[in-house]
Design a protein around this motif. Structure first.
Motif, mmCIF file in Angstrom:
data_model
loop_
_atom_site.group_PDB
_atom_site.id
_atom_site.type_symbol
_atom_site.label_atom_id
_atom_site.label_comp_id
_atom_site.label_asym_id
_atom_site.label_seq_id
_atom_site.Cartn_x
_atom_site.Cartn_y
_atom_site.Cartn_z
ATOM 1 N N ASP A 129 39.474 41.576 -11.065
ATOM 2 C CA ASP A 129 39.009 41.979 -9.475
ATOM 3 C C ASP A 129 39.924 43.455 -10.169
ATOM 4 O O ASP A 129 39.149 44.226 -8.899
ATOM 5 C CB ASP A 129 40.188 41.762 -8.951
ATOM 6 C CG ASP A 129 40.124 40.031 -8.649
ATOM 7 O OD1 ASP A 129 38.819 39.798 -7.500
ATOM 8 O OD2 ASP A 129 41.094 38.830 -9.246
ATOM 9 N N GLY A 130 39.665 43.804 -11.276
ATOM 10 C CA GLY A 130 40.296 45.356 -10.936
ATOM 11 C C GLY A 130 40.377 45.984 -12.890
ATOM 12 O O GLY A 130 40.895 44.925 -12.703
ATOM 13 N N TYR B 87 33.108 52.182 -9.094
ATOM 14 C CA TYR B 87 33.884 50.960 -9.374
ATOM 15 C C TYR B 87 34.176 50.958 -7.455
ATOM 16 O O TYR B 87 35.782 50.943 -7.648
ATOM 17 C CB TYR B 87 34.469 50.548 -10.531
ATOM 18 C CG TYR B 87 33.619 50.379 -11.955
ATOM 19 C CD1 TYR B 87 32.879 49.775 -11.662
ATOM 20 C CD2 TYR B 87 34.570 51.340 -12.387
ATOM 21 C CE1 TYR B 87 32.744 49.342 -13.469
ATOM 22 C CE2 TYR B 87 33.830 51.806 -14.020
ATOM 23 C CZ TYR B 87 32.565 49.960 -14.186
ATOM 24 O OH TYR B 87 32.158 50.068 -15.275
ATOM 25 N N LEU C 62 36.625 47.854 -7.593
ATOM 26 C CA LEU C 62 37.690 47.287 -8.184
ATOM 27 C C LEU C 62 38.874 47.755 -7.249
ATOM 28 O O LEU C 62 39.277 48.791 -6.677
ATOM 29 C CB LEU C 62 37.407 47.749 -9.192
ATOM 30 C CG LEU C 62 35.670 47.385 -10.041
ATOM 31 C CD1 LEU C 62 35.638 47.315 -11.521
ATOM 32 C CD2 LEU C 62 36.062 45.113 -9.800
#
Length: 306
Positions: free
Chosen positions: A155-156, A194, A197
């Protein structure tokens, strides 16, 4: 914070940044000007996707999905714990990325060396500080290191080791001028590339007020308790150093009121009274706390509040 070999092993962070000497915290600031008895109380943070009340950092390779499922957020090492079952269970997962160093036995060392990016050896972790200002590092970081780390699906990202190149600027501002600006630009570029993210930053206090608007989580490593890497001896963070950390956290929070403040402290596994004390202090100051050992290869079954 590290406890593994970069991108299989490269913080603070994760998270036990470069020996846990509290040197960065010992910078003498005019803390007398700041008398903060507490930070803004823990609150609901903007955006459901960022909102957490517990987190864990685990750099081990053993599958401990059941244990990690007690937390809202998990920071993991590339190639370690599989993030898929955690994400399926609704736990947010971040992957460790070293932004300021490469491990001497890691996959990016040779390329970094060949490009002349290595500027100082970190004996604590057998890693090398890199020059954030060099376009070759930016290309390696954004075209190889981050995509490789994200390959398993997260997720990140959790950004560690920014302290190392920033420390070079602090030691020699003439020769390393522009290092702080390059660090801020790196964070901004991550957010731009991103946008969906989640982004966490470990320490990096020289830039944290400037980078705060572009991150979701700021980690304060060693808020109350640290351990010596060699002996395993635990010691309290000094009141002056802790005040410095609270000041920096407050400044970042002012720059980004939606920021989630994380804390990471190190306590021996059998010291339940100290764990509880550390946990309660972090909570009282508005942090989402986690407690572990410097290797970050275990998650205590009796972790407070999980």
């Amino acid at each position: 914070m590290r406890g593994f070999s970069e991108q299989h092993n490269s913080g603070s962070g994760g998270a036990n940044g470069r020996g846990h000497a509290v040197g960065n915290c010992a910078i003498v600031l005019m803390v007398a000007l700041f008398s903060f008895s507490a930070l803004i109380p823990l609150r609901l943070f903007a955006g459901n996707e960022r909102r957490i009340s517990s987190w864990a950092c685990y750099y081990g390779s053993e599958n401990i999905t059941r244990n990690l499922s007690r937390f809202d957020l998990a920071v993991l090492a590339p190639g370690g714990q599989d993030p898929a079952p955690l994400r399926k269970a609704g736990i947010k997962t971040l992957v460790y990325v070293s932004a300021g160093e490469v491990s001497a036995d890691g996959p990016y060392y040779e390329e970094a060396r060949n490009h002349g990016l290595l500027i100082r050896h970190n004996e604590n972790w057998d890693s090398w500080v890199v020059d954030l200002r060099d376009p070759a590092w930016k290309e390696l970081f954004f075209e190889r290191i981050i995509p490789d780390a994200l390959e398993d699906g997260y997720d990140g990202i959790f950004i560690d080791t920014l302290d190392s190149p920033l420390d070079m600027h602090r030691r020699d501002p003439d020769n390393f001028k522009g290092m702080e600006r390059s660090a801020v630009e790196l964070i901004k570029r991550i957010r731009k590339r991103y946008p969906r993210l989640l982004v966490a930053q470990n320490r990096g206090f020289e830039i944290s007020q400037r980078s705060a608007p572009f991150i979701d989580y700021l980690l304060i490593e060693g808020l109350s308790s640290l351990m010596e890497l060699s002996s395993g001896e635990r010691f309290d963070v000094s009141p002056k150093d802790r005040e410095f950390l609270l000041v920096k956290a407050t400044e970042a929070l002012k720059a980004n009121p939606s920021l989630t403040l994380l804390s990471l402290d190190y306590v021996p596994s059998g010291d339940a009274p100290t764990m509880e004390k550390v946990y309660e202090f972090s909570r009282s100051k508005g942090f989402v706390p986690f407690i572990s050992v410097p290797a970050l290869d275990r998650v205590f079954e009796n972790h407070p509040g999980s």
